[in-house]
Scaffold this active site. Structure first.
Site, PDB file in Angstrom:
ATOM      1  N   ARG A  61       0.844  -1.199   0.000  1.00 36.94           N
ATOM      2  CA  ARG A  61       0.000   0.000   0.000  1.00 36.94           C
ATOM      3  C   ARG A  61       0.881   1.253   0.000  1.00 36.94           C
ATOM      4  O   ARG A  61       0.615   2.219  -0.725  1.00 36.94           O
ATOM      5  CB  ARG A  61      -0.931  -0.010   1.227  1.00 36.94           C
ATOM      6  CG  ARG A  61      -2.043  -1.047   1.103  1.00 36.94           C
ATOM      7  CD  ARG A  61      -3.099  -0.886   2.186  1.00 36.94           C
ATOM      8  NE  ARG A  61      -2.760  -1.555   3.424  1.00 36.94           N
ATOM      9  CZ  ARG A  61      -3.174  -2.776   3.766  1.00 36.94           C
ATOM     10  NH1 ARG A  61      -3.968  -3.471   2.957  1.00 36.94           N
ATOM     11  NH2 ARG A  61      -2.837  -3.317   4.917  1.00 36.94           N
ATOM     12  N   ASP A  79     -15.789  -3.935  -4.730  1.00 37.65           N
ATOM     13  CA  ASP A  79     -15.790  -5.143  -3.897  1.00 37.65           C
ATOM     14  C   ASP A  79     -17.214  -5.683  -3.871  1.00 37.65           C
ATOM     15  O   ASP A  79     -18.168  -4.953  -4.127  1.00 37.65           O
ATOM     16  CB  ASP A  79     -15.309  -4.822  -2.473  1.00 37.65           C
ATOM     17  CG  ASP A  79     -14.773  -6.054  -1.751  1.00 37.65           C
ATOM     18  OD1 ASP A  79     -13.537  -6.222  -1.670  1.00 37.65           O
ATOM     19  OD2 ASP A  79     -15.595  -6.868  -1.281  1.00 37.65           O
ATOM     20  N   SER A  80     -17.341  -6.975  -3.547  1.00 37.39           N
ATOM     21  CA  SER A  80     -18.688  -7.550  -3.480  1.00 37.39           C
ATOM     22  C   SER A  80     -19.211  -7.579  -2.043  1.00 37.39           C
ATOM     23  O   SER A  80     -20.266  -8.143  -1.784  1.00 37.39           O
ATOM     24  CB  SER A  80     -18.683  -8.963  -4.079  1.00 37.39           C
ATOM     25  OG  SER A  80     -17.701  -9.740  -3.442  1.00 37.39           O
ATOM     26  N   ASP A 111      -6.325  -7.334  -6.391  1.00 34.72           N
ATOM     27  CA  ASP A 111      -5.917  -8.128  -5.219  1.00 34.72           C
ATOM     28  C   ASP A 111      -7.030  -9.107  -4.857  1.00 34.72           C
ATOM     29  O   ASP A 111      -7.672  -8.975  -3.809  1.00 34.72           O
ATOM     30  CB  ASP A 111      -5.606  -7.186  -4.037  1.00 34.72           C
ATOM     31  CG  ASP A 111      -5.067  -7.939  -2.831  1.00 34.72           C
ATOM     32  OD1 ASP A 111      -4.552  -9.060  -3.003  1.00 34.72           O
ATOM     33  OD2 ASP A 111      -5.166  -7.397  -1.707  1.00 34.72           O
ATOM     34  N   CYS A 159      -2.806 -14.472  -3.888  1.00 33.06           N
ATOM     35  CA  CYS A 159      -2.497 -14.965  -2.534  1.00 33.06           C
ATOM     36  C   CYS A 159      -2.761 -16.466  -2.468  1.00 33.06           C
ATOM     37  O   CYS A 159      -2.965 -17.030  -1.402  1.00 33.06           O
ATOM     38  CB  CYS A 159      -3.301 -14.212  -1.479  1.00 33.06           C
ATOM     39  SG  CYS A 159      -5.073 -14.360  -1.674  1.00 33.06           S
TER      40      CYS A 159
HETATM   41  N1  SAH Z   1      -6.763  -5.404  -1.081  1.00 30.76           N
HETATM   42  C1  SAH Z   1      -7.467  -5.576   0.160  1.00 30.76           C
HETATM   43  C2  SAH Z   1      -7.714  -7.043   0.477  1.00 30.76           C
HETATM   44  C3  SAH Z   1      -8.509  -7.787  -0.564  1.00 30.76           C
HETATM   45  S1  SAH Z   1      -9.200  -9.282   0.016  1.00 30.76           S
HETATM   46  C4  SAH Z   1      -6.720  -4.858   1.275  1.00 30.76           C
HETATM   47  O1  SAH Z   1      -5.619  -4.337   1.039  1.00 30.76           O
HETATM   48  O2  SAH Z   1      -7.229  -4.799   2.390  1.00 30.76           O
HETATM   49  C5  SAH Z   1     -10.238  -9.767  -1.276  1.00 30.76           C
HETATM   50  C6  SAH Z   1     -11.549  -9.023  -1.378  1.00 30.76           C
HETATM   51  O3  SAH Z   1     -12.211  -9.489  -2.558  1.00 30.76           O
HETATM   52  C7  SAH Z   1     -12.556  -9.211  -0.259  1.00 30.76           C
HETATM   53  O4  SAH Z   1     -12.861  -7.975   0.291  1.00 30.76           O
HETATM   54  C8  SAH Z   1     -13.810  -9.822  -0.919  1.00 30.76           C
HETATM   55  O5  SAH Z   1     -15.018  -9.276  -0.405  1.00 30.76           O
HETATM   56  C9  SAH Z   1     -13.623  -9.420  -2.352  1.00 30.76           C
HETATM   57  N2  SAH Z   1     -14.228 -10.257  -3.407  1.00 30.76           N
HETATM   58  C10 SAH Z   1     -14.206 -11.607  -3.507  1.00 30.76           C
HETATM   59  N3  SAH Z   1     -14.736 -12.003  -4.678  1.00 30.76           N
HETATM   60  C11 SAH Z   1     -15.115 -10.875  -5.337  1.00 30.76           C
HETATM   61  C12 SAH Z   1     -15.715 -10.624  -6.610  1.00 30.76           C
HETATM   62  N4  SAH Z   1     -16.017 -11.618  -7.448  1.00 30.76           N
HETATM   63  N5  SAH Z   1     -15.933  -9.344  -6.970  1.00 30.76           N
HETATM   64  C13 SAH Z   1     -15.631  -8.327  -6.125  1.00 30.76           C
HETATM   65  N6  SAH Z   1     -15.037  -8.512  -4.923  1.00 30.76           N
HETATM   66  C14 SAH Z   1     -14.795  -9.767  -4.526  1.00 30.76           C
END
Ligand code: SAH
Length: 393
Positions: free
Chosen positions: A206, A247-248, A297, A337
């Protein structure tokens, strides 16, 4: 003390100080869930003191390779003390710190994060479950914290034959915390958040995004799979004019919106979109949007190597769309990840995506998890987060 005898030749991994023994490597011996056992080679030589897990494919997890060491209160005090001391030497610039990172800290199946003055822990193996109370006491002693929240609701507990458990293990009170990271303030709730509450492993990435946004003068930034907007706050701090978080999870997005205001940024510079990233990327392309920087991510697409092929297609797809959506010269920060996808394979996947998008890219940096989530020399399976920072050409 019960003895677990390995099949001939199966002692090799323990001799290399790798802590796992799979069910198929065991010749004889049984024990209760989490019971400490003596593991011996086929010819009766001591290999390790370990935790037995009757229902897991990873049947044995070594606590120690030292025959004279006992697995007791003093053992956990030494291991936890060493892990805390290592974080102190690393001088992590945040009060959100991964204190115990499982096998890498000699404590297989234990994950502990410190958020300000409270601890949030996952007990993910039969061995850690059995010693939970000792571990909890030692954690408080070693850190001076008075509160410990348990988030043992990860799916991997089922593989160990363990039920999900959540709640206060020591102390009580508000589950909401504010942490400081690179001068930004970020909030989380250890009861409601993902994993132990937050994604500390992306902390340093970040900061790098903020620097790059500043250096390259990125104006429009898209943060895909934003969770609570850590990368979004970083992009705004770096001077981005417009940031879109996708995000979802509606609660995660609400927190992302709150984080923008909490850090003193004009809410008009940020848009939170509750959508599926894949669908959003396609729509954005269709409507001719362009971004100067994009973060991808996603969650773990491949929990194990067995899922690698399908996951590879999913990674390739979002990276292809992301690369297309980027303005020329734009910055892509892309991550995986998945333990089942190594750094080399991930590189190939992103290269494949670039080929399909008919663009090239200069690799600005290879990215990994923050150092308080260590990977050790002897346990490469611990390596999970990898990423690339690419400048579109
Ligand atoms: N980059 C973030 C962490 C991401 S974790 C940070 O720095 O804090 C992965 C995220 O993807 C989660 O919040 C989850 O809600 C979201 N997610 C999972 N599948 C998804 C999809 N198909 N579309 C949108 N968001 C999704």
């Amino acid at each position: 003390m019960k003895v677990i005898r390995l099949r001939e030749g199966k002692e090799r991994s323990l001799l290399r100080r790798h802590p796992w023994v799979f069910a198929g490597s065991i010749a004889k011996g049984q024990a209760d869930a989490g019971e400490t056992v003596r593991v011996e080679s086929d010819d009766g030589k001591f290999l390790a003191w370990a935790a037995f897990s009757p229902s897991s494919q990873i049947r044995v997890r070594a606590w120690t390779f030292d025959e004279s060491e006992r697995v007791d209160h003093a053992f956990f005090k030494r291991r936890i003390g060493a892990a805390v001391a290592l974080r102190r030497r690393m001088a992590v610039e945040s009060d959100g710190v991964r204190l115990i990172h499982g096998e890498a800290d000699g404590l297989p199946g234990l994950v502990v994060d410190r958020y300000g003055d409270l601890l949030s822990a996952q007990f993910l193996s039969a061995g850690t479950e059995r010693f939970k109370s000792t571990i909890a006491d030692v954690l408080l002693q070693a850190t001076g914290c008075t509160r410990l929240y348990e988030r043992s609701d990860s799916g991997v507990r089922a593989l160990e034959g363990l039920e999900p458990v959540t709640g206060w293990l020591r102390g009580e009170g508000n589950t909401e915390v504010t942490i400081r990271e690179h001068g930004w303030q970020l909030t989380l709730d250890v009861q409601e958040g993902h994993k132990t509450g937050f994604y500390l492993d992306q902390r340093d990435n970040r900061a790098r995004l903020a620097d790059w946004v500043r250096r390259f003068g990125c104006k429009r930034v898209l943060n895909c799979y934003s969770y609570t907007g850590g990368f979004s706050v970083a992009a705004l701090a770096g001077g981005a004019e417009q940031v879109v978080s996708v995000d979802s999870s509606a609660p995660a997005l609400a927190r992302a919106t709150a984080h923008v205001a909490l850090n003193g940024h004009d809410p008009a510079r940020h848009q939170a979109l509750d959508a599926d990233v894949n669908g959003y990327l396609r729509e954005a392309l269709k409507s001719g949007e362009r971004f100067d920087a994009i973060v991808l991510d996603p969650p773990k697409f491949a929990p194990t190597a067995a899922h690698a092929e399908r996951a590879a297609r999913a990674y390739k797809d979002i990276n292809r769309l992301g690369l297309k959506l980027l303005a020329p010269g734009g910055l892509l920060l892309t991550f995986s990840c998945s333990g089942g996808i190594g750094a080399e394979l991930f590189h190939k996947i992103v290269a494949g995506a670039a080929m399909d998008a008919q663009v090239d890219g200069a690799i600005l940096a290879r990215l990994e998890g923050a150092p308080d989530h260590p990977t050790t020399l002897m346990f490469p399976e611990g390596e999970y987060l990898k990423g690339l920072a690419v400048l579109k050409q």
